[in-house]
Write a protein that holds these residues in place. Structure first.
Motif, PDB file in Angstrom:
ATOM      1  N   MET A 248       0.848  -1.194   0.000  1.00  0.00           N
ATOM      2  CA  MET A 248       0.000   0.000   0.000  1.00  0.00           C
ATOM      3  C   MET A 248       0.880   1.240   0.000  1.00  0.00           C
ATOM      4  O   MET A 248       1.899   1.302   0.693  1.00  0.00           O
ATOM      5  N   GLU A 249       0.496   2.225  -0.757  1.00  0.00           N
ATOM      6  CA  GLU A 249       1.239   3.476  -0.789  1.00  0.00           C
ATOM      7  C   GLU A 249       1.169   4.144   0.590  1.00  0.00           C
ATOM      8  O   GLU A 249       0.074   4.392   1.097  1.00  0.00           O
ATOM      9  N   PRO A 250       2.317   4.431   1.195  1.00  0.00           N
ATOM     10  CA  PRO A 250       2.287   5.059   2.523  1.00  0.00           C
ATOM     11  C   PRO A 250       1.467   6.339   2.564  1.00  0.00           C
ATOM     12  O   PRO A 250       0.758   6.591   3.546  1.00  0.00           O
ATOM     13  N   TYR A 280       7.180  -0.805   6.106  1.00  0.00           N
ATOM     14  CA  TYR A 280       6.728   0.562   5.877  1.00  0.00           C
ATOM     15  C   TYR A 280       7.714   1.601   6.411  1.00  0.00           C
ATOM     16  O   TYR A 280       8.347   2.326   5.638  1.00  0.00           O
ATOM     17  N   PHE A 281       7.851   1.714   7.722  1.00  0.00           N
ATOM     18  CA  PHE A 281       8.663   2.780   8.295  1.00  0.00           C
ATOM     19  C   PHE A 281      10.085   2.773   7.761  1.00  0.00           C
ATOM     20  O   PHE A 281      10.709   3.831   7.620  1.00  0.00           O
ATOM     21  N   GLY A 282      10.625   1.600   7.474  1.00  0.00           N
ATOM     22  CA  GLY A 282      12.018   1.497   7.060  1.00  0.00           C
ATOM     23  C   GLY A 282      12.285   1.840   5.608  1.00  0.00           C
ATOM     24  O   GLY A 282      13.448   1.889   5.191  1.00  0.00           O
ATOM     25  N   GLN A 283      11.246   2.107   4.823  1.00  0.00           N
ATOM     26  CA  GLN A 283      11.454   2.502   3.430  1.00  0.00           C
ATOM     27  C   GLN A 283      12.091   3.893   3.360  1.00  0.00           C
ATOM     28  O   GLN A 283      11.812   4.756   4.206  1.00  0.00           O
ATOM     29  N   PRO A 284      12.928   4.137   2.359  1.00  0.00           N
ATOM     30  CA  PRO A 284      13.559   5.461   2.235  1.00  0.00           C
ATOM     31  C   PRO A 284      12.520   6.587   2.178  1.00  0.00           C
ATOM     32  O   PRO A 284      11.585   6.544   1.372  1.00  0.00           O
ATOM     33  N   GLY A 285      12.674   7.558   3.044  1.00  0.00           N
ATOM     34  CA  GLY A 285      11.805   8.722   3.044  1.00  0.00           C
ATOM     35  C   GLY A 285      10.445   8.526   3.680  1.00  0.00           C
ATOM     36  O   GLY A 285       9.668   9.490   3.794  1.00  0.00           O
ATOM     37  N   VAL A 286      10.146   7.310   4.111  1.00  0.00           N
ATOM     38  CA  VAL A 286       8.803   7.021   4.635  1.00  0.00           C
ATOM     39  C   VAL A 286       8.722   7.267   6.142  1.00  0.00           C
ATOM     40  O   VAL A 286       7.698   7.736   6.640  1.00  0.00           O
ATOM     41  N   ARG A 287       9.786   6.962   6.868  1.00  0.00           N
ATOM     42  CA  ARG A 287       9.756   7.112   8.321  1.00  0.00           C
ATOM     43  C   ARG A 287       9.332   8.530   8.721  1.00  0.00           C
ATOM     44  O   ARG A 287       8.524   8.727   9.630  1.00  0.00           O
TER      45      ARG A 287
END
Length: 362
Positions: A248-250, A280-287
């Protein structure tokens, strides 16, 4: 009795936490400053609360109660929700985890709640505060929930402070005869939801948002719960995420959460389970995006590990899961950090008088 945070105690707590997680040298440094606030530069970022901890496994041998409480002390966790597992594998099953045994029934049971309560009575704790939770309810068969509450009240009067984790829809359990609740079932929750509201007890609900084919397939179920029971303290386990929903798109997920948090001020997000960090949180720029969400709604989230205490796990596994599920704390602003990582939201949900320390100004 719950530990009450005074200004003097804030110094002690900071010292104790730093020593527990970072080592004796860090504890000594905190003590030397004689500060009455929590210093994020020297203190640990791991949460002092584990609001979602399963003291019992689905089947097989559990980590002994005293050993598991020792894990909390060694990692600086001062408060924990004592969840069982509301569903048990058959006693003659060789499995400890339901995913290893598709087709084997994993059905609701009171057994784990009794075992947890007996352990809390037998092994009283002075330096770790434990909140017992009722995990037995079958939300697809709500007519039996009040009977279970009365039985637990009779055997353990005044001891249970929470309900959950209970399953509204858990896709991973579908191969094990899990029956999801439907909207008609949700309407019949009223008697026990009224009782929970009367007692001020939170309820942690596992309700999958959807899956990779249909990301919001089950969202209407959770929305119906929130619409029917707006005064209940509802905690949404894992923010609706699961291994079945990995793509799912964050931005879409965050927008959905913002809408629900705006509309339902008694909704609290449960940040437990390392799947949130790993997928999720660990994706680049997502946290940073999720941290901005929690900074905008600092009073509506609680931390947890979702550790399941089966005997094939040990202290190293718990310590790692606490660290992984706490990484989001590093990105939080001070107010969200205080309310989530230092436990104020958890204290407020339980209605206890403990007060988390303020974060030191830099």
């Amino acid at each position: 009795m719950p530990y009450v945070m005074t200004r003097k105690a804030a110094v002690t707590a900071t010292t104790w936490l730093a020593a527990a997680v970072l080592g004796p040298a860090a504890g000594s440094a905190a003590s030397a400053t004689e500060q009455d606030c929590f210093d994020r530069r020297t203190g640990p970022y791991t949460s002092v609360v584990d609001a979602h901890l399963h003291f019992r496994p689905f089947g097989g041998e559990a980590v002994p109660f005293r050993e598991l409480v020792g894990y909390l002390k060694r990692t600086g966790v001062r408060h924990a929700g004592v969840f069982g597992i509301g569903q048990k594998l058959p006693v003659d099953s060789p499995c400890t985890y339901y995913l290893d045994c598709p087709g084997t029934p994993v059905l609701p049971s009171l057994k784990n709640d009794f075992v947890n309560a007996e352990n809390v009575v037998e092994h009283k704790q002075d330096d770790v505060d434990l909140a017992l939770s009722m995990t037995y309810p079958d939300l697809a068969e709500p007519e039996g929930v009040m009977d279970g509450m009365r039985l637990l009240d009779k055997e353990f009067p005044g001891m249970f402070q929470w309900m959950g984790e209970v399953n509204l829809i858990k896709q991973a359990l579908l191969p094990n005869h899990h029956e999801p609740a439907d909207e008609e079932d949700i309407e019949e929750w009223a008697p026990f939801m009224d009782e929970l509201r009367r007692r001020g007890m939170p309820i942690t609900i596992h309700s999958d948002l959807g899956n990779d084919r249909e990301p919001t397939r089950y969202l209407p179920l959770m929305e119906r719960v929130l619409e029917l029971y707006p005064q209940n303290k509802i905690v949404w386990a894992h923010m609706g995420l699961s291994k079945e929903l990995s793509t799912m798109e964050p931005d879409a997920h965050i927008a959905l959460l913002r809408r629900l948090l705006d509309r339902h001020p008694n909704l609290t997000l449960d940040l437990s389970w390392r799947v949130l960090e790993d997928m999720y949180f660990g994706q680049p720029g997502v946290r940073e995006k999720y941290a901005a969400l929690f900074d905008a709604y600092p009073e509506q989230a609680v931390p947890g590990t979702d550790f399941v205490a089966s005997r094939d796990k040990d202290f190293g596994v718990y310590k790692e899961e606490l660290e992984v599920t706490s990484r989001i704390n590093k990105a939080l602003g001070d107010e969200a950090f205080r309310r989530i990582a230092l436990g104020q939201n958890y204290f407020d949900l339980l209605g206890i008088k403990e007060r988390a320390p303020e974060v030191c100004e830099v």
